[in-house]
Design an enzyme around this catalytic site. Structure first.
Site, mmCIF file in Angstrom:
data_model
loop_
_atom_site.group_PDB
_atom_site.id
_atom_site.type_symbol
_atom_site.label_atom_id
_atom_site.label_comp_id
_atom_site.label_asym_id
_atom_site.label_seq_id
_atom_site.Cartn_x
_atom_site.Cartn_y
_atom_site.Cartn_z
ATOM 1 N N LYS A 166 -24.071 -8.767 -2.587
ATOM 2 C CA LYS A 166 -25.316 -8.972 -3.457
ATOM 3 C C LYS A 166 -26.634 -9.483 -2.860
ATOM 4 O O LYS A 166 -26.637 -10.695 -2.492
ATOM 5 C CB LYS A 166 -24.764 -10.117 -4.574
ATOM 6 C CG LYS A 166 -25.432 -10.163 -5.781
ATOM 7 C CD LYS A 166 -26.761 -10.917 -5.429
ATOM 8 C CE LYS A 166 -27.691 -11.030 -6.827
ATOM 9 N NZ LYS A 166 -28.892 -11.943 -6.535
ATOM 10 N N GLY A 221 -26.816 -21.034 -1.133
ATOM 11 C CA GLY A 221 -27.793 -21.071 -2.179
ATOM 12 C C GLY A 221 -27.719 -22.433 -2.853
ATOM 13 O O GLY A 221 -27.346 -23.396 -2.156
ATOM 14 N N SER A 222 -28.205 -22.475 -3.935
ATOM 15 C CA SER A 222 -28.399 -23.610 -4.741
ATOM 16 C C SER A 222 -27.066 -24.024 -5.172
ATOM 17 O O SER A 222 -26.227 -23.538 -5.630
ATOM 18 C CB SER A 222 -29.376 -23.479 -5.826
ATOM 19 O OG SER A 222 -28.833 -22.571 -7.026
ATOM 20 N N GLY A 225 -26.625 -22.425 -8.862
ATOM 21 C CA GLY A 225 -26.161 -20.882 -8.797
ATOM 22 C C GLY A 225 -24.703 -20.909 -8.162
ATOM 23 O O GLY A 225 -24.032 -20.280 -8.761
ATOM 24 N N GLY A 226 -24.611 -21.708 -6.853
ATOM 25 C CA GLY A 226 -23.342 -21.846 -6.439
ATOM 26 C C GLY A 226 -22.017 -22.174 -7.350
ATOM 27 O O GLY A 226 -21.021 -21.805 -7.238
ATOM 28 N N GLU A 245 -21.961 -22.617 0.264
ATOM 29 C CA GLU A 245 -22.942 -23.724 0.711
ATOM 30 C C GLU A 245 -24.005 -23.979 -0.259
ATOM 31 O O GLU A 245 -24.755 -22.989 -0.736
ATOM 32 C CB GLU A 245 -23.544 -23.278 2.214
ATOM 33 C CG GLU A 245 -24.539 -24.265 2.703
ATOM 34 C CD GLU A 245 -25.395 -23.495 3.815
ATOM 35 O OE1 GLU A 245 -26.646 -23.897 3.994
ATOM 36 O OE2 GLU A 245 -24.653 -22.764 4.725
ATOM 37 N N CYS A 282 -31.453 -25.235 5.568
ATOM 38 C CA CYS A 282 -30.429 -25.860 4.830
ATOM 39 C C CYS A 282 -30.101 -27.203 5.495
ATOM 40 O O CYS A 282 -29.630 -28.036 4.837
ATOM 41 C CB CYS A 282 -29.198 -25.169 4.492
ATOM 42 S SG CYS A 282 -28.828 -24.423 6.242
ATOM 43 N N GLU A 374 -31.468 -33.005 -2.994
ATOM 44 C CA GLU A 374 -32.366 -32.315 -1.760
ATOM 45 C C GLU A 374 -33.708 -31.685 -2.710
ATOM 46 O O GLU A 374 -33.241 -31.310 -3.920
ATOM 47 C CB GLU A 374 -31.546 -30.948 -1.650
ATOM 48 C CG GLU A 374 -32.050 -30.054 -0.601
ATOM 49 C CD GLU A 374 -31.159 -28.871 -0.289
ATOM 50 O OE1 GLU A 374 -31.758 -28.139 0.676
ATOM 51 O OE2 GLU A 374 -30.402 -28.362 -1.211
#
Length: 526
Positions: A166, A221-222, A225-226, A245, A282, A374
């Site tokens: 994706k 990603g975030s 979202g993750g 992650e 990251c 973060e």
């Protein structure tokens, strides 16, 4: 209803560059996954997989100028950085090809039958198989190394798993170019092109993780979202592994001895690390424990000077810039938080300036929870802790509020590092509980691609104990199977007594390593 267009956008101007593709429909996702599933048997041959990975590296290099230019136009990360990232990407493809040929990832274990054992032991032979079609969710901040041709894709292919990626909306043109290179490499090596495919669009990402033929997923990603995708993967009728992650604060502790010895050096190094890639790594250090007193003051002065001398930079997209500005505004409004260097917009209002917050450890309360989250971009938080006698108490109080991270760093004085034991050893042990990679007297930005590397950590850094960088990353895409009392003729070649493929293995508790020429013959045959 017409599919929505996918545009490539220049983050330097905010303007659309080109129409790249259309967002994938549910039918498009199904077609991609079904085609990947049909391609699964073609990846069973280890020699073909290794050749494909090397051909992919060559194809990316051959089109490297165009790929790097597109990535820069879509990310504003700069040609030098992206040229290096392309080298990292092709290097890891070749490294995984070496792992495939070695065969150690198959983890062959043979325990022959032993009727005298208590209880009697049957003949057991174990190895690992590809898990199936893998969904990969590309990252925004690494348009090559953590995107379509990146580590998740490379490791999954190395494990023998077809991949449906994706694409990240920040770099669709780069994604298309890289996908074309990988698919051409598949054709070069007589593999189906559908061992790799790309889909675009938010809904496509949701459809992908829910598809019954997808057997595992990798995400960078975030947290928001993750976690949504992780929950969707777990809620399926047949849940699948989701290796995500998500977010990382990457704490740094500077001891009083280290600050006394090299305050300016540490301050300058911290400034370089936290602003690398405009703070969009990251593993950016997001919270730093600095001792109170003159030495800590010198360190922060050097850090502040470094930040003021750092030119404003572009973030990856408008959404990230808005989130960064909101994040620094929220932190600046907290009680007892000082702002030695104010982050904010640059002169052209599309760039951002780096910044620094500072707060005393003794002043941290429940209302300061935002400081332990973060903030994606070029900013860090300095927490000043009390003198040497209170060091362990105050640092422990702060570290106790930090969730799992990818990295944790300690800067020690020369005598502390040389002597070992004592407070330094306790501090290293404490940081080990927080992170997957512990650094001493270094900086976390820059993740070496090496067999021993681990890029992961306790939640929310990652959703599993696996790594997304290094040789062992392909273990995420394998599942073990054992054959019991199976006749030799029915065993897969990897588990036969003669070891026709020349694999490293453990037999009756003894590790065997075939001669180099045998291993090479095995790779060619298998």
């Amino acid at each position: 209803m017409a599919a929505a267009p996918v545009w490539s956008v220049d983050p330097r101007t905010g303007k659309q560059r080109e129409r790249v593709a259309e967002e994938a429909t549910a039918a498009d996702v199904d077609a991609a996954v079904q085609a990947a599933h049909r391609a699964l048997p073609a990846l069973a041959d280890r020699a073909a997989r290794a050749a494909f990975l090397r051909a992919a590296a060559q194809r990316l290099e051959a089109d490297g100028e165009r790929i790097v230019a597109a990535a820069d136009a879509e990310s504003a990360l700069g040609l030098p950085r992206l040229t290096g990232e392309l080298g990292r990407t092709t290097g890891q493809l070749r490294a995984f090809a070496d792992e495939v040929e070695d065969g150690g990832h198959l983890d062959v274990i043979i325990d022959r039958a032993d009727p005298a054992h208590t209880p009697p032991r049957p003949d057991l032979r174990r190895y690992k198989l590809p898990i199936g079609v893998v969904a990969v969710y590309a990252a925004s901040n690494f348009p090559l190394a953590f995107s379509v041709p990146g580590g998740d894709t490379a490791s999954a292919l190395a494990a023998g798993c077809p991949v449906v990626v994706k694409a990240h909306p920040d770099h669709p043109a780069t994604s298309q170019l890289c996908a074309a290179a990988l698919r051409a490499a598949a054709a070069d090596t007589q593999l189906p092109e559908d061992v790799v495919s790309v889909v675009h669009g938010f809904e496509a990402g949701v459809e992908l993780v829910r598809h019954p033929r997808v057997s595992a997923a990798g995400f960078t990603g975030s947290v928001k979202g993750g976690r949504a995708l992780f929950d969707a993967a777990a809620a399926r009728p047949r849940p699948i592994p989701f290796h995500g992650e998500l977010g990382s604060l990457n704490p740094v502790v500077v001891t009083p001895a280290a600050a006394a010895e090299r305050a300016e050096q540490i301050g300058e190094g911290l400034g370089g690390s936290m602003t690398l890639g405009t703070g969009q790594f990251c593993v950016k250090p997001g919270l730093v424990l600095v001792p109170e007193g003159a030495d800590g003051d010198r360190l922060l002065a050097a850090l502040s000077a470094t930040l003021r001398a750092t030119a404003p930079g572009h973030l990856l997209d408008d959404r990230m810039r808005d989130a960064f500005l909101a994040g620094i505004a929220g932190r600046a409004g907290l009680a007892s938080v000082a702002t030695p260097v104010a982050a904010g917009t640059g002169e052209d209002e599309r760039t951002v300036r780096p910044g620094l917050f500072a707060v005393a450890a003794a002043d941290l309360g429940a209302e300061h929870e935002l400081l332990f989250e973060e903030c994606f971009g070029p900013v860090t938080v300095a927490v000043r802790y009390a003198g040497e006698t209170e060091t362990e108490t105050e640092t422990e109080a702060v570290l106790g509020r930090i969730e799992g991270s990818l990295t944790a760093t300690v800067h020690l004085g020369a005598d502390e590092a040389a002597a070992g034991g004592g407070g330094a050893a306790r501090l290293v042990a404490r940081l080990t509980a927080l992170a997957g990679r512990v650094l001493v007297n270094g900086w976390p930005t820059g993740v070496a691609v090496a067999p021993a590397q681990h890029h992961g950590g306790p939640y929310p850094a990652t959703t599993s104990t696996s790594t997304s960088v290094g040789a062992t990353a392909l273990e995420r895409w394998l599942r073990p199977v054992v054959f019991q009392d199976t006749p030799e003729a029915l065993l897969p070649p990897e588990l036969r007594d003669a070891n026709p493929l020349g694999l490293p293995r453990r037999v009756d508790g003894v590790r065997e390593r075939p001669a180099a020429d045998g291993a090479a013959r095995g790779a060619a045959a298998g």
